[in-house]
Scaffold this motif. Structure first.
Motif, PDB file in Angstrom:
ATOM      1  N   PHE A 158      40.667  44.596  43.492  1.00  0.00           N
ATOM      2  CA  PHE A 158      39.934  43.653  44.344  1.00  0.00           C
ATOM      3  C   PHE A 158      39.897  42.253  43.726  1.00  0.00           C
ATOM      4  O   PHE A 158      38.918  41.528  43.878  1.00  0.00           O
ATOM      5  CB  PHE A 158      38.514  44.168  44.566  1.00  0.00           C
ATOM      6  CG  PHE A 158      38.453  45.513  45.226  1.00  0.00           C
ATOM      7  CD1 PHE A 158      38.652  45.642  46.590  1.00  0.00           C
ATOM      8  CD2 PHE A 158      38.219  46.656  44.476  1.00  0.00           C
ATOM      9  CE1 PHE A 158      38.608  46.890  47.199  1.00  0.00           C
ATOM     10  CE2 PHE A 158      38.168  47.908  45.085  1.00  0.00           C
ATOM     11  CZ  PHE A 158      38.372  48.029  46.452  1.00  0.00           C
ATOM     12  N   ASP A 159      40.987  41.867  43.038  1.00  0.00           N
ATOM     13  CA  ASP A 159      40.951  40.599  42.309  1.00  0.00           C
ATOM     14  C   ASP A 159      40.866  39.377  43.214  1.00  0.00           C
ATOM     15  O   ASP A 159      40.474  38.290  42.759  1.00  0.00           O
ATOM     16  CB  ASP A 159      42.159  40.488  41.372  1.00  0.00           C
ATOM     17  CG  ASP A 159      43.480  40.482  42.115  1.00  0.00           C
ATOM     18  OD1 ASP A 159      43.493  40.846  43.313  1.00  0.00           O
ATOM     19  OD2 ASP A 159      44.508  40.130  41.505  1.00  0.00           O
ATOM     20  N   SER A 160      41.212  39.512  44.507  1.00  0.00           N
ATOM     21  CA  SER A 160      41.147  38.371  45.425  1.00  0.00           C
ATOM     22  C   SER A 160      40.023  38.521  46.451  1.00  0.00           C
ATOM     23  O   SER A 160      39.914  37.692  47.368  1.00  0.00           O
ATOM     24  CB  SER A 160      42.488  38.207  46.155  1.00  0.00           C
ATOM     25  OG  SER A 160      43.532  37.953  45.237  1.00  0.00           O
TER      26      SER A 160
ATOM     27  N   THR B 149      24.529  44.439  47.903  1.00  0.00           N
ATOM     28  CA  THR B 149      25.153  45.436  47.047  1.00  0.00           C
ATOM     29  C   THR B 149      26.576  45.645  47.565  1.00  0.00           C
ATOM     30  O   THR B 149      26.886  45.334  48.715  1.00  0.00           O
ATOM     31  CB  THR B 149      24.401  46.775  47.070  1.00  0.00           C
ATOM     32  OG1 THR B 149      24.427  47.309  48.411  1.00  0.00           O
ATOM     33  CG2 THR B 149      22.963  46.605  46.616  1.00  0.00           C
ATOM     34  N   VAL B 150      27.445  46.186  46.715  1.00  0.00           N
ATOM     35  CA  VAL B 150      28.813  46.510  47.129  1.00  0.00           C
ATOM     36  C   VAL B 150      29.128  47.924  46.676  1.00  0.00           C
ATOM     37  O   VAL B 150      28.891  48.276  45.512  1.00  0.00           O
ATOM     38  CB  VAL B 150      29.847  45.522  46.549  1.00  0.00           C
ATOM     39  CG1 VAL B 150      31.259  45.910  46.998  1.00  0.00           C
ATOM     40  CG2 VAL B 150      29.539  44.093  46.987  1.00  0.00           C
TER      41      VAL B 150
ATOM     42  N   LEU C 181      31.920  40.532  39.962  1.00  0.00           N
ATOM     43  CA  LEU C 181      31.950  41.915  39.482  1.00  0.00           C
ATOM     44  C   LEU C 181      33.035  42.719  40.184  1.00  0.00           C
ATOM     45  O   LEU C 181      33.743  43.515  39.551  1.00  0.00           O
ATOM     46  CB  LEU C 181      30.581  42.564  39.688  1.00  0.00           C
ATOM     47  CG  LEU C 181      29.463  42.047  38.771  1.00  0.00           C
ATOM     48  CD1 LEU C 181      28.118  42.625  39.202  1.00  0.00           C
ATOM     49  CD2 LEU C 181      29.752  42.414  37.321  1.00  0.00           C
ATOM     50  N   LEU C 182      33.169  42.524  41.489  1.00  0.00           N
ATOM     51  CA  LEU C 182      34.188  43.255  42.235  1.00  0.00           C
ATOM     52  C   LEU C 182      35.578  42.868  41.757  1.00  0.00           C
ATOM     53  O   LEU C 182      36.456  43.731  41.589  1.00  0.00           O
ATOM     54  CB  LEU C 182      34.033  42.970  43.730  1.00  0.00           C
ATOM     55  CG  LEU C 182      34.940  43.732  44.688  1.00  0.00           C
ATOM     56  CD1 LEU C 182      34.737  45.243  44.551  1.00  0.00           C
ATOM     57  CD2 LEU C 182      34.673  43.305  46.131  1.00  0.00           C
ATOM     58  N   ASN C 183      35.803  41.574  41.506  1.00  0.00           N
ATOM     59  CA  ASN C 183      37.097  41.112  41.005  1.00  0.00           C
ATOM     60  C   ASN C 183      37.439  41.716  39.652  1.00  0.00           C
ATOM     61  O   ASN C 183      38.612  41.874  39.307  1.00  0.00           O
ATOM     62  CB  ASN C 183      37.113  39.590  40.883  1.00  0.00           C
ATOM     63  CG  ASN C 183      36.981  38.858  42.198  1.00  0.00           C
ATOM     64  OD1 ASN C 183      36.656  37.681  42.234  1.00  0.00           O
ATOM     65  ND2 ASN C 183      37.199  39.529  43.326  1.00  0.00           N
ATOM     66  N   SER C 184      36.405  42.046  38.856  1.00  0.00           N
ATOM     67  CA  SER C 184      36.625  42.496  37.479  1.00  0.00           C
ATOM     68  C   SER C 184      36.977  43.968  37.361  1.00  0.00           C
ATOM     69  O   SER C 184      37.390  44.411  36.278  1.00  0.00           O
ATOM     70  CB  SER C 184      35.375  42.213  36.636  1.00  0.00           C
ATOM     71  OG  SER C 184      34.313  43.098  36.981  1.00  0.00           O
TER      72      SER C 184
ATOM     73  N   THR D 288      38.277  52.066  49.000  1.00  0.00           N
ATOM     74  CA  THR D 288      37.471  51.494  50.080  1.00  0.00           C
ATOM     75  C   THR D 288      36.306  50.732  49.474  1.00  0.00           C
ATOM     76  O   THR D 288      35.790  51.100  48.405  1.00  0.00           O
ATOM     77  CB  THR D 288      36.935  52.566  51.037  1.00  0.00           C
ATOM     78  OG1 THR D 288      36.167  53.526  50.291  1.00  0.00           O
ATOM     79  CG2 THR D 288      38.073  53.283  51.756  1.00  0.00           C
ATOM     80  N   ALA D 289      35.876  49.668  50.160  1.00  0.00           N
ATOM     81  CA  ALA D 289      34.755  48.870  49.679  1.00  0.00           C
ATOM     82  C   ALA D 289      34.048  48.221  50.864  1.00  0.00           C
ATOM     83  O   ALA D 289      34.684  47.853  51.852  1.00  0.00           O
ATOM     84  CB  ALA D 289      35.233  47.798  48.699  1.00  0.00           C
TER      85      ALA D 289
END
Length: 202
Positions: free
Chosen positions: A57-59, A69-70, A110-113, A134-135
């Motif tokens: 999810f880097d982009s 929240t994710v 955080l998601l990108n990491s 999935t997210a």
């Protein structure tokens, strides 16, 4: 005798509006509608080998006017995993990687990491295995973003086999026999060590 009508003040107009429930509801409705959180920029398809990690999810970008929240999950779960320990602010619970309540900007960071590392040599050469991620983002009012999906295609990289020898020189008489390959061992890490091998002697 002349009578003049007094024009109502703004306050009087407002209270007259309150006395008309249908009109008041129409005026109030846009104020009550809450926008859903958004999750964009997710790459739907990623290609790697089983020796390479990837930030799935880097982009991705999380958007909302309030904290969110994710939730992230992937299947099958036995092809690899995210880094350990997880970044601060992310927990694993009930099969889901949860970015705890935070600002959309921090949730994006955080998601990108999140970095996924496949288990090397698990997939038989020359096959490919797919892992589906999935997210979605959620706000404190129970509204969710659109669920985004990314499929990581993991190709098995072919490693070279190894061959180690024991004794490399022998001294024998011309009437004797010898076993020059005593102590030789060979291996291949592919297919969890079960890769078939051939041996040529020259």
């Amino acid at each position: 005798m002349i009578f003049s009508m007094k024009q109502p003040t703004r306050v009087e107009k407002f209270y007259r509006t309150l006395a008309k429930p249908a009109l008041f509801a129409v005026l109030l409705l846009p104020m009550l509608v809450m926008a859903d959180p958004t999750l964009t920029g997710v790459d739907p398809s990623i290609n790697i080998t089983d020796k390479v990690s990837t930030n799935v999810f880097d982009s991705a970008v999380v958007g909302h006017s309030n904290n969110v929240t994710v939730s992230v999950a992937f299947t099958p779960s036995n092809r690899g995993g995210f880094q350990s320990p997880l970044p601060s602010g992310i927990i694993f619970t009930n099969g889901v990687y949860l970015i705890q309540l935070t600002s959309p900007a921090q949730a994006t960071t955080l998601l990108n990491s999140l970095s996924f590392t496949p288990i090397p040599n698990l997939i038989p050469v020359p096959n490919t295995s797919n892992v589906t991620f999935t997210a979605f983002a959620s706000d404190t009012n129970g509204l969710d973003s659109v669920t985004r999906t990314s499929v990581v295609h993991i190709a098995s990289a072919n490693d070279a086999p190894t061959l180690s020898v024991g004794t490399t020189t022998f001294s024998i008489l011309d009437t004797a026999t010898a076993t020059p390959f005593t102590g030789v061992s060979m291996a291949d890490v592919d297919n969890s060590g079960l890769q078939p091998l051939t041996v040529a002697v020259r």
